[in-house]
Design an enzyme around this catalytic site. Structure first.
Site, PDB file in Angstrom:
ATOM      1  N   LYS A  51      20.209  29.253 -34.721  1.00  0.00           N
ATOM      2  CA  LYS A  51      20.508  27.688 -34.426  1.00  0.00           C
ATOM      3  C   LYS A  51      20.689  27.415 -35.822  1.00  0.00           C
ATOM      4  CE  LYS A  51      20.893  23.152 -33.852  1.00  0.00           C
ATOM      5  NZ  LYS A  51      22.168  22.918 -33.381  1.00  0.00           N
ATOM      6  N   THR A  52      21.698  26.661 -36.303  1.00  0.00           N
ATOM      7  CA  THR A  52      22.077  26.218 -37.623  1.00  0.00           C
ATOM      8  C   THR A  52      20.783  25.503 -38.333  1.00  0.00           C
ATOM      9  OG1 THR A  52      24.441  25.954 -37.142  1.00  0.00           O
ATOM     10  CG2 THR A  52      23.457  24.742 -39.157  1.00  0.00           C
TER      11      THR A  52
ATOM     12  N   MET B 188      23.402  16.780 -30.368  1.00  0.00           N
ATOM     13  CA  MET B 188      22.013  17.389 -30.511  1.00  0.00           C
ATOM     14  C   MET B 188      21.508  16.923 -31.994  1.00  0.00           C
ATOM     15  SD  MET B 188      21.739  19.128 -27.986  1.00  0.00           S
ATOM     16  CE  MET B 188      20.509  19.939 -27.899  1.00  0.00           C
ATOM     17  N   GLY B 189      22.300  16.592 -32.783  1.00  0.00           N
ATOM     18  CA  GLY B 189      21.863  16.144 -33.985  1.00  0.00           C
ATOM     19  C   GLY B 189      21.231  16.931 -35.133  1.00  0.00           C
ATOM     20  N   LEU B 190      21.603  18.306 -34.714  1.00  0.00           N
ATOM     21  CA  LEU B 190      20.900  19.597 -35.699  1.00  0.00           C
ATOM     22  C   LEU B 190      19.464  19.452 -35.635  1.00  0.00           C
ATOM     23  CD1 LEU B 190      22.751  19.672 -39.230  1.00  0.00           C
ATOM     24  CD2 LEU B 190      21.540  21.533 -37.726  1.00  0.00           C
TER      25      LEU B 190
ATOM     26  N   CYS C  10      29.309  20.563 -38.457  1.00  0.00           N
ATOM     27  CA  CYS C  10      28.475  20.081 -37.368  1.00  0.00           C
ATOM     28  C   CYS C  10      28.966  18.350 -37.106  1.00  0.00           C
ATOM     29  CB  CYS C  10      27.072  19.790 -37.762  1.00  0.00           C
ATOM     30  SG  CYS C  10      25.836  18.836 -36.551  1.00  0.00           S
TER      31      CYS C  10
ATOM     32  N   ASN D 164      34.123  25.199 -33.789  1.00  0.00           N
ATOM     33  CA  ASN D 164      33.019  24.381 -33.183  1.00  0.00           C
ATOM     34  C   ASN D 164      33.483  23.366 -32.209  1.00  0.00           C
ATOM     35  OD1 ASN D 164      30.550  22.906 -33.259  1.00  0.00           O
ATOM     36  ND2 ASN D 164      30.360  23.684 -35.505  1.00  0.00           N
ATOM     37  N   SER D 165      32.493  22.810 -31.541  1.00  0.00           N
ATOM     38  CA  SER D 165      33.128  21.891 -30.692  1.00  0.00           C
ATOM     39  C   SER D 165      34.122  20.819 -31.157  1.00  0.00           C
ATOM     40  CB  SER D 165      31.748  21.071 -30.058  1.00  0.00           C
ATOM     41  OG  SER D 165      31.139  20.347 -31.199  1.00  0.00           O
TER      42      SER D 165
END
Ligand SMILES: C=Cc1c(C(=O)O)[nH]c(=O)[nH]c1=O
Length: 310
Positions: free
Chosen positions: A43-44, A69-71, A128, A191-192
């Site tokens: 995970k980042t 998710m907000g990292l 992100c 990425n998304s």
């Protein structure tokens, strides 16, 4: 048949998770390491632990998923400890994903990796879409170039960048020109697709809480965009910069399409979240079936060989 190499390291296959999915905890990472995936990425990680955005912050839809998710993550040291431990046990290829909450934090994280005993690959997440008030770095071309120039003034280990999707040929050209200036190991697209909106019609409301329901879109919706980004960067980047294709994979045919566009490795996110780590066996079997039907014995036989209608 599916064996491939990355950085000269042999992998069982070209499949791995997309950062953020099934890779938050040691338990999840061990499940990935023990699965049929050819490799995995963490995970980042940010410098400090982050709880992330309020829930609900992930939602599966008919054709994919939306997330904001907000990292959330356990902090950089948690993941560095994990990959160092596995490295000591002989792990060959590992991917450690990082991003900072500021320019200075980005530099600081990469300096920590450079000074550590970690010998694996670093995935520098520049895309992100879900931290309120923090625009995606890779949509700011000048900032991206400035950041990579400073990083490569000291960073000598393998480094890839995770990019957001681009939707304009001029942006593919501009980004590739910047990326070609640096000794990148790979580019990971995509990425998304940031800041989509999914609605629950019965309730007449959004489906996730953060950002008024806006979140990154993954799954079947994004495959055409993902394939275009893989293809566009393969056509533009120096051949020694590898491509990881991410986005929209639900079966072996989708994996084949990513490789046809030039992907050296293929990551899966939404389908892994929905199906669990067993998805890697299924995708491997399906990819082999497609290859066998076409008479291919290795992914090198068709990698990057998408034909156009000239
Ligand atoms: C690392 C944050 C990301 C997140 C997140 O943690 O919200 N979601 C994505 O779809 N992509 C990201 O890169």
């Amino acid at each position: 048949m599916l064996k491939t190499t990355f950085l000269g390291i042999e992998l069982e296959n070209c499949l791995m998770n997309a950062s953020g999915v099934h890779c938050m905890s040691v338990q999840e990472l061990n499940e990935l390491a023990g699965s049929a995936a050819g490799a995995f990425v963490t995970k980042t990680a940010t410098r400090d632990y982050r709880a992330g955005n309020p829930e609900p912050r992930y939602y599966d839809t008919k054709l994919g998923s939306i997330n904001s998710m907000g990292l959330p993550n356990n902090g950089f040291d948690y993941y560095l400890d994990y990959v160092l431990e596995r490295q000591k046990q002989g792990a060959k290829l590992q991917f450690l994903s990082v991003t900072g909450m500021s320019y200075e934090e980005n530099i600081g994280l990469l300096k920590k990796i450079q000074e550590s005993d970690y010998e694996g690959v670093t995935e520098f997440n520049l895309s992100c879409p879900n931290v309120p008030g923090k625009p995606q770095i890779a949509y700011d071309f000048d900032l991206t170039e400035k950041l990579l120039a400073e990083v490569f003034s000291f960073f000598t280990k393998p480094l890839g960048v995770k990019l957001p999707p681009y939707f304009d040929i001029a942006h593919f050209d501009a980004m590739a020109e910047i990326l070609n200036k640096f000794p990148l190991t790979y580019v990971n697209s995509v990425n998304s697709i940031g800041n989509g909106l999914c609605i629950d019609l019965d309730k007449e409301e959004v489906v996730i809480k953060p950002k008024g329901g806006f979140g990154g879109i993954g799954g079947e919706y994004i495959k055409p965009t993902a394939l275009a980004n893989v293809r566009a960067f393969r056509q533009r980047l120096n051949k020694d910069i590898k491509i990881i294709g991410t986005g929209g994979v639900t079966n072996g045919r989708d994996v084949f399409e990513h490789i046809l566009c030039g992907a050296d490795l293929v990551q899966v996110g939404t389908i892994l979240h929905q199906e669990g780590v067993g998805v890697f066996e299924r995708l491997s079997a399906e990819l082999e079936e497609v290859m066998r039907g076409k008479g291919y014995s290795s992914i090198e036989d068709f990698k990057g060989k998408l034909k156009t209608l000239d």
